[in-house]
Design a protein around this motif. Structure first.
Motif, short mmCIF file in Angstrom:
data_model
loop_
_atom_site.label_atom_id
_atom_site.label_comp_id
_atom_site.label_asym_id
_atom_site.label_seq_id
_atom_site.Cartn_x
_atom_site.Cartn_y
_atom_site.Cartn_z
N ASP A 136 -8.05 10.05 15.74
CA ASP A 136 -6.78 10.28 15.06
C ASP A 136 -7.00 11.12 13.81
OD1 ASP A 136 -4.99 8.57 16.70
OD2 ASP A 136 -6.32 6.96 15.99
N PHE A 137 -8.07 10.82 13.07
CA PHE A 137 -8.42 11.55 11.86
C PHE A 137 -9.88 11.99 11.96
CE2 PHE A 137 -4.90 8.92 10.62
CZ PHE A 137 -4.20 9.65 9.67
N ALA A 138 -10.18 13.14 11.33
CA ALA A 138 -11.55 13.63 11.33
C ALA A 138 -11.89 14.23 9.98
CB ALA A 138 -11.74 14.69 12.42
N HIS A 139 -13.10 13.95 9.53
CA HIS A 139 -13.68 14.64 8.38
C HIS A 139 -14.71 15.61 8.94
CE1 HIS A 139 -11.90 11.66 5.68
NE2 HIS A 139 -12.36 10.72 6.50
N ALA A 140 -14.60 16.87 8.60
CA ALA A 140 -15.50 17.87 9.19
C ALA A 140 -15.72 19.02 8.22
CB ALA A 140 -14.94 18.38 10.51
N ASN A 144 -6.61 17.35 3.29
CA ASN A 144 -7.26 17.59 2.00
C ASN A 144 -8.54 18.38 2.20
OD1 ASN A 144 -9.34 15.70 2.69
ND2 ASN A 144 -8.16 14.02 1.81
N ILE A 145 -9.11 18.84 1.07
CA ILE A 145 -10.37 19.58 1.07
C ILE A 145 -11.23 19.06 -0.08
CG2 ILE A 145 -11.46 21.85 0.81
CD1 ILE A 145 -8.92 23.12 1.85
N TYR A 146 -12.51 18.84 0.18
CA TYR A 146 -13.43 18.35 -0.86
C TYR A 146 -14.83 18.88 -0.57
CZ TYR A 146 -14.23 14.77 2.76
OH TYR A 146 -14.50 14.12 3.94
N PRO A 147 -15.76 18.80 -1.53
CA PRO A 147 -17.05 19.49 -1.38
C PRO A 147 -18.23 18.56 -1.07
CG PRO A 147 -16.74 19.00 -3.67
CD PRO A 147 -15.57 18.37 -2.93
N PHE A 148 -19.35 19.18 -0.79
CA PHE A 148 -20.66 18.57 -0.92
C PHE A 148 -21.27 19.12 -2.21
CE2 PHE A 148 -20.29 17.28 3.45
CZ PHE A 148 -21.19 16.23 3.60
N PRO A 149 -22.42 18.62 -2.65
CA PRO A 149 -23.06 19.20 -3.84
C PRO A 149 -23.46 20.66 -3.62
CG PRO A 149 -23.93 17.01 -3.41
CD PRO A 149 -23.09 17.39 -2.21
N THR A 150 -23.82 21.32 -4.70
CA THR A 150 -24.21 22.73 -4.67
C THR A 150 -25.29 22.98 -3.62
OG1 THR A 150 -23.80 22.82 -7.05
CG2 THR A 150 -25.02 24.65 -6.08
N GLN A 151 -25.06 24.01 -2.79
CA GLN A 151 -26.02 24.41 -1.76
C GLN A 151 -27.05 25.36 -2.36
OE1 GLN A 151 -25.37 23.11 1.70
NE2 GLN A 151 -24.34 21.86 0.16
N THR A 170 -20.38 23.81 0.68
CA THR A 170 -20.13 23.19 1.98
C THR A 170 -18.83 22.38 1.96
OG1 THR A 170 -22.50 23.06 2.42
CG2 THR A 170 -21.11 21.79 3.85
N MET A 171 -17.74 23.10 1.86
CA MET A 171 -16.43 22.46 1.80
C MET A 171 -16.20 21.60 3.04
SD MET A 171 -15.40 23.60 -1.09
CE MET A 171 -13.61 23.57 -1.26
N THR A 172 -15.50 20.50 2.84
CA THR A 172 -15.23 19.52 3.88
C THR A 172 -13.73 19.23 3.86
OG1 THR A 172 -17.40 18.60 3.37
CG2 THR A 172 -15.98 17.28 4.78
N PHE A 173 -13.19 18.78 4.99
CA PHE A 173 -11.76 18.53 5.04
C PHE A 173 -11.47 17.25 5.81
CE2 PHE A 173 -12.73 21.26 8.69
CZ PHE A 173 -12.22 20.51 9.72
N THR A 174 -10.27 16.74 5.60
CA THR A 174 -9.72 15.68 6.43
C THR A 174 -8.57 16.27 7.22
OG1 THR A 174 -10.22 14.09 4.67
CG2 THR A 174 -8.82 13.33 6.49
N ALA A 175 -8.57 16.05 8.53
CA ALA A 175 -7.49 16.53 9.38
C ALA A 175 -7.02 15.39 10.27
CB ALA A 175 -7.95 17.71 10.24
N GLU A 211 -2.04 9.05 -0.31
CA GLU A 211 -3.38 8.51 -0.21
C GLU A 211 -4.43 9.61 -0.06
OE1 GLU A 211 -4.45 4.84 0.29
OE2 GLU A 211 -2.75 4.96 -1.08
N MET A 212 -4.12 10.61 0.72
CA MET A 212 -5.06 11.70 0.96
C MET A 212 -5.25 12.58 -0.27
SD MET A 212 -6.66 11.90 3.84
CE MET A 212 -6.85 10.36 4.75
N GLN A 213 -4.22 12.71 -1.09
CA GLN A 213 -4.39 13.46 -2.33
C GLN A 213 -5.29 12.69 -3.30
OE1 GLN A 213 -3.31 16.69 -3.26
NE2 GLN A 213 -4.85 16.16 -4.78
N GLU A 214 -5.11 11.38 -3.37
CA GLU A 214 -5.98 10.56 -4.22
C GLU A 214 -7.41 10.57 -3.69
OE1 GLU A 214 -4.10 6.76 -4.38
OE2 GLU A 214 -2.46 7.46 -5.66
N PHE A 215 -7.56 10.53 -2.38
CA PHE A 215 -8.88 10.65 -1.76
C PHE A 215 -9.55 11.94 -2.22
CE2 PHE A 215 -11.66 12.39 1.41
CZ PHE A 215 -12.26 11.35 2.08
N GLU A 216 -8.82 13.04 -2.16
CA GLU A 216 -9.38 14.34 -2.56
C GLU A 216 -9.80 14.35 -4.02
OE1 GLU A 216 -7.38 18.59 -3.37
OE2 GLU A 216 -7.45 18.08 -1.23
N ASP A 217 -8.94 13.86 -4.90
CA ASP A 217 -9.26 13.83 -6.33
C ASP A 217 -10.52 13.01 -6.58
OD1 ASP A 217 -6.98 15.33 -6.81
OD2 ASP A 217 -5.75 13.60 -7.37
#
Length: 353
Positions: free
Chosen positions: A94-98, A149-156, A240-245, A265-271
């Motif tokens: 139903d939901f994926a982080h990728a 939403n969109i969120y990162p990993f640490p600096t590559q 390495t940007m990541t998203f929830t879809a 909820e997803m906006q708070e998750f992103e923040d």
């Protein structure tokens, strides 16, 4: 600034508390649902400190138990990342982080995370905001999915078996990359890109299949790259940007109250995700090199920071190789859209050769 383990744990807990404290109150109008969710790498903070706590704790609590999930990281499910959005399209989740660089079957998806474009976290987040509508449209067309939403990993950065003093030492090196634009970046530096999964990097470095690998600061430490790498060359390549879809059939089956609740909820998750990842970035550098490190013994890699010539070379490769090659892959309309959305944020223009 160094971030200790207690401080990092406190930040994760604080971020979770923020989610609990400021979410909309659970409503009798919320649907009663249990979702199937796939997350990112099970051994890393993005799963352990961000994704898993949200689905296991925050969402059920905020919804008074009406919304729950069976959430597992892709590594536990035996997935490599490239197939996740196809499985989301088929309704297996139903939901994926990728990661866009893993699922970029269409070059337009690459545009949020082109190697060398984002110089810092602040810029990376602005790029994500500017490109959200573009990604959402692409996800609907390609995967029957909605971006949340969109969120990162640490600096590559680069981690290498041998001593590296600057970009000139990467010439001729076989370097593990994630995605096409990182491959273009490495070729622009005179290296040879090699695409292998995260789990394969340590044995590949050990067997000299590759000379270096690109990954995030804390992921490099947690995956023990320091056991086979001698140098951490901190030339930022990206985040390495990541998203929830969410699968659109799932989304459209939710009532309006539940959709509104999930968007908040997803906006708070992103923040919260941005706060947590930014806090652990410097800790990853320290833990992988000379310390101090409260996660365990320091890795002992030699830390090499880029000088002015290294940074100038990065800009040259970005403008002369990465952006033109991506523009050629993406086409005229796609490039025009990037130039109108991301371009003003970073002061760059993509033009095909």
């Amino acid at each position: 600034m160094q971030t200790s383990l207690p401080r990092l744990a406190a930040l994760c807990a604080g971020a979770l508390a923020l989610g609990l404290g400021f979410s909309a109150p659970a409503s009798a109008e919320l649907d009663q649902r249990s979702f199937k969710v796939v997350g990112t790498f099970g051994s890393l903070t993005n799963w352990k400190g961000i994704e898993k706590p949200f689905w296991d704790e925050t969402l059920p609590s905020d919804s008074a138990g009406r919304l729950t999930a069976d959430a597992k990281p892709m590594t536990e499910l035996g997935l490599k990342g490239f197939e996740i959005m196809r499985l989301l399209r088929l309704g297996l989740f139903d939901f994926a982080h990728a990661l866009p660089i893993y699922v970029a079957e269409d070059p337009i998806i690459e545009g949020v995370d082109l190697a060398g474009v984002a110089r810092d976290f602040e810029t990376a987040r602005k790029i994500g905001e500017a490109y959200k509508e573009t990604l959402d449209t692409a996800f609907e067309r390609l995967y029957n999915a909605k971006l949340l939403n969109i969120y990162p990993f640490p600096t590559q950065a680069f981690y290498c078996r041998e001593d590296v003093g600057g970009v000139e030492d990467l010439e001729g090196a076989k370097i593990r990359v994630q995605g096409a634009s990182q491959g273009d970046f490495v070729e622009g530096l005179g290296g040879a890109p090699v695409t292998i999964t995260f789990a394969e990097v340590v044995p590949s470095l050990q067997k000299k299949v590759v000379d270096c690998g690109i990954t995030g600061t804390m992921p490099a430490y947690l995956a023990k790259w320091y056991e086979v790498a001698n140098t951490a060359f901190y030339l930022p390549v990206g985040y390495t940007m990541t998203f929830t879809a969410v699968n659109l059939d799932t989304w459209n089956s939710l009532n309006e109250e539940t959709q509104t609740f999930m968007l908040k909820e997803m906006q708070e998750f992103e923040d919260n995700a941005w706060k947590i990842v930014m806090a652990e970035n410097d800790a990853g550098i320290a833990c992988g090199t000379s310390g101090p490190c409260e996660l365990g013994d320091p890795g002992g890699m030699k830390l090499v920071k880029p000088d002015a010539d290294d940074l100038a070379k990065r800009e040259q490769v970005l403008k002369e190789v990465v952006l033109p090659r991506w523009a050629e892959r993406c086409g005229e309309d796609c490039t025009k859209n990037w130039n109108e959305t991301v371009g003003p944020v970073v002061g760059l223009t993509a033009v095909a050769n």
